[in-house]
Scaffold this motif. Structure first.
Motif, PDB file in Angstrom:
ATOM      1  N   ASP A 105       0.810  -1.221   0.000  1.00  0.00           N
ATOM      2  CA  ASP A 105       0.000   0.000   0.000  1.00  0.00           C
ATOM      3  C   ASP A 105       0.844   1.273   0.000  1.00  0.00           C
ATOM      4  OD1 ASP A 105      -2.343  -1.495   0.092  1.00  0.00           O
ATOM      5  OD2 ASP A 105      -2.272  -1.636   2.281  1.00  0.00           O
ATOM      6  N   GLU A 106       2.155   1.135  -0.101  1.00  0.00           N
ATOM      7  CA  GLU A 106       3.042   2.298  -0.037  1.00  0.00           C
ATOM      8  C   GLU A 106       3.515   2.693  -1.429  1.00  0.00           C
ATOM      9  OE1 GLU A 106       7.315   3.625   2.026  1.00  0.00           O
ATOM     10  OE2 GLU A 106       6.596   1.558   2.161  1.00  0.00           O
ATOM     11  N   GLN A 107       3.491   4.007  -1.726  1.00  0.00           N
ATOM     12  CA  GLN A 107       3.995   4.501  -3.007  1.00  0.00           C
ATOM     13  C   GLN A 107       5.149   5.444  -2.772  1.00  0.00           C
ATOM     14  OE1 GLN A 107       1.389   5.696  -6.377  1.00  0.00           O
ATOM     15  NE2 GLN A 107       2.436   7.664  -6.266  1.00  0.00           N
ATOM     16  N   ILE A 108       6.247   5.238  -3.529  1.00  0.00           N
ATOM     17  CA  ILE A 108       7.435   6.087  -3.426  1.00  0.00           C
ATOM     18  C   ILE A 108       7.684   6.712  -4.786  1.00  0.00           C
ATOM     19  CG2 ILE A 108       9.923   6.137  -2.980  1.00  0.00           C
ATOM     20  CD1 ILE A 108       9.551   3.705  -1.186  1.00  0.00           C
ATOM     21  N   ASP A 109       7.835   8.025  -4.834  1.00  0.00           N
ATOM     22  CA  ASP A 109       8.150   8.717  -6.080  1.00  0.00           C
ATOM     23  C   ASP A 109       9.670   8.776  -6.244  1.00  0.00           C
ATOM     24  OD1 ASP A 109       5.465   9.246  -6.682  1.00  0.00           O
ATOM     25  OD2 ASP A 109       5.473  11.011  -5.372  1.00  0.00           O
ATOM     26  N   ILE A 110      10.148   8.407  -7.422  1.00  0.00           N
ATOM     27  CA  ILE A 110      11.583   8.438  -7.721  1.00  0.00           C
ATOM     28  C   ILE A 110      11.796   9.432  -8.857  1.00  0.00           C
ATOM     29  CG2 ILE A 110      13.639   7.005  -7.969  1.00  0.00           C
ATOM     30  CD1 ILE A 110      11.689   4.583  -7.950  1.00  0.00           C
TER      31      ILE A 110
END
Length: 284
Positions: A51-56
């Motif tokens: 459920d976690e989103q990381i922007d790169i």
């Protein structure tokens, strides 16, 4: 869609890759016993785990292991192409090139900070220069050999030791060498696209074939053969839609032992040949 894909293998396994992706795209990492370093050359991506989103963002990178499932990179917003470089860390290769003693980064940390499996690495000058060096070899493939690939793998290990993220990266890499107990589902997912037989999958789970089939039916409400073939065909359909890989390569990469078997199975599921399926997707 994959517009361009180049890679170099070391000891029979993919070590370094360079990809150009056209949004929108979505890629789910298979469950494997390796870790990888992903560097964004151009554009930006979203990394999703559970459920976690990381922007790169551009010139940043991500380090992760692939022991657990559910990890995915995507971009559904940008109109510009995305370009990335990936370095894979296979435990068997690392043990082979460090035959005397594993470097500090690959050893289990004394003070284990967590069980985390991902770490975002901010723009780092030395890593940026390292990636520029990799691009040189992608532009000059005739210069690439086994010694160069070993050197580049050892170089990124040294550079990661010098980042501010060293403790987290050490935790992630050490997981590759720990005595991990894999769940039944993890073992199945890890070998979905292999050519292992049902007997070999049962052996991987330390079960008899009959016990393996019973456990499989409980968890998946399907037979092993049917479930695994369905997943292989779904993956093949995805690759036919988004990549320019040869149909022969897609068949083998998805775990089919010959093209005729793949074509027949694909026709049975989708009522269309792989070639016509690709054409229908490209026409949209």
């Amino acid at each position: 869609m994959i517009l361009d894909h180049k890679k170099y293998d070391l000891f029979g396994k993919t070590l370094i890759q360079k990809m150009v992706l056209k949004p929108p795209f979505k890629f789910t990492f298979p469950v494997t016993d390796n870790a990888c370093f992903i560097y964004i050359l151009e554009g930006e991506m979203q990394y999703q785990v559970d459920d976690e989103q990381i922007d790169i963002s551009n010139k940043h990178s991500l380090f992760l292991n692939c022991i657990n499932s559910g990890k995915q990179i995507s971009n559904s917003n940008s109109s510009n192409n995305n370009e990335l470089v990936v370095v894979n860390f296979h435990p068997s290769i690392l043990k082979k090139i460090y035959d005397k003693e594993l470097p500090l980064l690959l050893q289990s940390p004394k003070n284990k900070i967590s069980n985390k499996s991902i770490e975002r690495i901010n723009n780092d000058f030395l890593i940026q220069k390292y990636v520029e060096g990799l691009l040189f070899y992608f532009d000059n493939p005739s210069l690439v050999n086994e010694d160069i690939l070993i050197l580049k793998l050892k170089e990124i290990v040294i550079l990661l030791l010098q980042t501010q993220n060293v403790e987290a990266i050490q935790v992630i890499l050490s997981q590759l060498f720990s005595q991990t107990t894999y769940t039944f589902k993890q073992i199945i997912e890890a070998h979905l696209f292999s050519q292992l037989s049902i007997e070999e999958l049962a052996e991987q789970n330390n079960l008899s074939v009959s016990s393996f089939k019973r456990e499989f039916a409980k968890l998946y409400n399907d037979t092993p053969a049917n479930y695994i073939k369905t997943k292989k065909l779904e993956k093949a359909a995805e690759l036919l839609s988004v990549s320019d890989e040869r149909i022969t390569d897609i068949a083998f990469n998805c775990g089919f032992n010959n093209v005729s078997n793949f074509t027949r199975s694909f026709n049975e599921k989708y009522n269309i040949s792989p070639t016509k399926y690709r054409l229908s997707k490209n026409d949209k």
